[in-house]
Design an enzyme around this catalytic site. Structure first.
Site, PDB file in Angstrom:
ATOM      1  N   GLU A  80       0.825  -1.210   0.000  1.00  0.00           N
ATOM      2  CA  GLU A  80       0.000   0.000   0.000  1.00  0.00           C
ATOM      3  C   GLU A  80       0.860   1.260   0.000  1.00  0.00           C
ATOM      4  O   GLU A  80       1.786   1.390   0.784  1.00  0.00           O
ATOM      5  CB  GLU A  80      -0.934   0.008   1.210  1.00  0.00           C
ATOM      6  CG  GLU A  80      -1.890  -1.177   1.279  1.00  0.00           C
ATOM      7  CD  GLU A  80      -2.877  -1.235   0.124  1.00  0.00           C
ATOM      8  OE1 GLU A  80      -3.119  -0.176  -0.494  1.00  0.00           O
ATOM      9  OE2 GLU A  80      -3.401  -2.327  -0.148  1.00  0.00           O
ATOM     10  N   ARG A  90     -18.152  -1.652   5.747  1.00  0.00           N
ATOM     11  CA  ARG A  90     -19.238  -2.356   5.062  1.00  0.00           C
ATOM     12  C   ARG A  90     -19.846  -3.426   5.949  1.00  0.00           C
ATOM     13  O   ARG A  90     -21.037  -3.741   5.844  1.00  0.00           O
ATOM     14  CB  ARG A  90     -18.704  -2.975   3.767  1.00  0.00           C
ATOM     15  CG  ARG A  90     -19.749  -3.702   2.935  1.00  0.00           C
ATOM     16  CD  ARG A  90     -19.145  -4.257   1.656  1.00  0.00           C
ATOM     17  NE  ARG A  90     -18.041  -5.183   1.903  1.00  0.00           N
ATOM     18  CZ  ARG A  90     -18.214  -6.483   2.211  1.00  0.00           C
ATOM     19  NH1 ARG A  90     -19.433  -6.990   2.328  1.00  0.00           N
ATOM     20  NH2 ARG A  90     -17.166  -7.266   2.391  1.00  0.00           N
ATOM     21  N   CYS A 143      -8.151  -2.675   7.917  1.00  0.00           N
ATOM     22  CA  CYS A 143      -6.822  -2.604   7.300  1.00  0.00           C
ATOM     23  C   CYS A 143      -6.392  -1.161   7.086  1.00  0.00           C
ATOM     24  O   CYS A 143      -5.282  -0.762   7.475  1.00  0.00           O
ATOM     25  CB  CYS A 143      -6.806  -3.371   5.974  1.00  0.00           C
ATOM     26  SG  CYS A 143      -6.793  -5.168   6.153  1.00  0.00           S
ATOM     27  N   HIS A 167      -1.228  -5.868   1.751  1.00  0.00           N
ATOM     28  CA  HIS A 167      -2.324  -6.833   1.742  1.00  0.00           C
ATOM     29  C   HIS A 167      -1.855  -8.143   1.132  1.00  0.00           C
ATOM     30  O   HIS A 167      -1.051  -8.151   0.190  1.00  0.00           O
ATOM     31  CB  HIS A 167      -3.503  -6.298   0.920  1.00  0.00           C
ATOM     32  CG  HIS A 167      -4.452  -5.472   1.720  1.00  0.00           C
ATOM     33  ND1 HIS A 167      -4.576  -4.116   1.547  1.00  0.00           N
ATOM     34  CD2 HIS A 167      -5.342  -5.821   2.680  1.00  0.00           C
ATOM     35  CE1 HIS A 167      -5.503  -3.655   2.386  1.00  0.00           C
ATOM     36  NE2 HIS A 167      -5.982  -4.676   3.081  1.00  0.00           N
TER      37      HIS A 167
END
Length: 216
Positions: A80, A90, A143, A167
């Site tokens: 990242e 979510r 995350c 990830h």
């Protein structure tokens, strides 16, 4: 000897395993030469995860921090580049929290960039035979929460420490029918050893000047 803290998450979303913790554990069990690696499992929970991360940094005094998370559906290890100051869940976390449009750090900057050499790390992963790419979004679940929280922690309390987030794909046991990409945690760990060796040997502020951008 470079001290490294590597973290992974506990399983979430009904899963029995989390490949981020599986890979982190394997790296710590067999670290690269010249690196002293400690693995810590973080709870998959807003707030609590950052408390555990800060405690781990204080306890182990690392030179480098690499936090890992699961990104089901991604085909390789994605390093990242940036984390943003927003939680927008979510699904609920493991403690039942589901923040919507809330800052990770109130009054914090909009984003924190990784202080690891993300492009050199991706190149090291590929050289080790592990599919990899630069990612420009860590999502908006725990995350990203940890990726941003790490960036803020290092910027405000531990400026001499470098760190970032990556990830990892699902483990094969999470996709028994083979309908989605996966990588064995041992393969991921092999690539992460190369990533960490490269990050440790690359001077702060330096990276490869190569194209790793995306159009969307």
């Amino acid at each position: 000897m470079t001290r490294v803290l590597i973290t992974g998450f506990a399983p979430f979303g009904g899963e029995r395993v989390n490949p981020s913790w599986q890979a982190a554990s394997l790296v710590a069990a067999e670290p690269p030469a010249g690196l002293d690696v400690t693995a810590v499992e973080l709870p998959c929970a807003f707030g609590t995860s950052l408390d555990a991360l800060r405690d781990a940094v204080l306890a182990h005094a690392p030179d480098l921090v690499l936090c890992l998370g699961q990104a089901g559906g991604r085909a390789g290890v994605t390093v990242e580049r940036v984390a943003v100051n927003v939680d927008d869940a979510r699904i609920p976390d493991n403690e039942g929290r589901q923040p919507v449009d809330e800052p990770v750090v109130p009054d914090g900057p909009a984003a924190h960039f990784s202080t690891l050499p993300v492009k050199a790390c991706v190149a090291a992963l590929r050289a080790a035979g592990v599919p990899a790419a630069v990612s420009n979004t860590a999502g908006t679940f725990v995350c990203n929460h940890v990726a941003y929280g790490l960036g803020h922690l290092l910027a405000t309390e531990f400026p001499h420490v470098r760190g970032g987030f990556a990830h990892v794909p699902w483990a094969p046991e999470q996709v028994p029918d083979g309908t989605a990409p996966s990588l064995p945690p041992a393969t991921v760990a092999h690539g992460l050893r190369a990533l960490l060796a490269t990050a440790a040997s690359t001077p702060a502020g330096h990276d490869l000047h190569v194209t790793e951008g995306a159009t969307h």
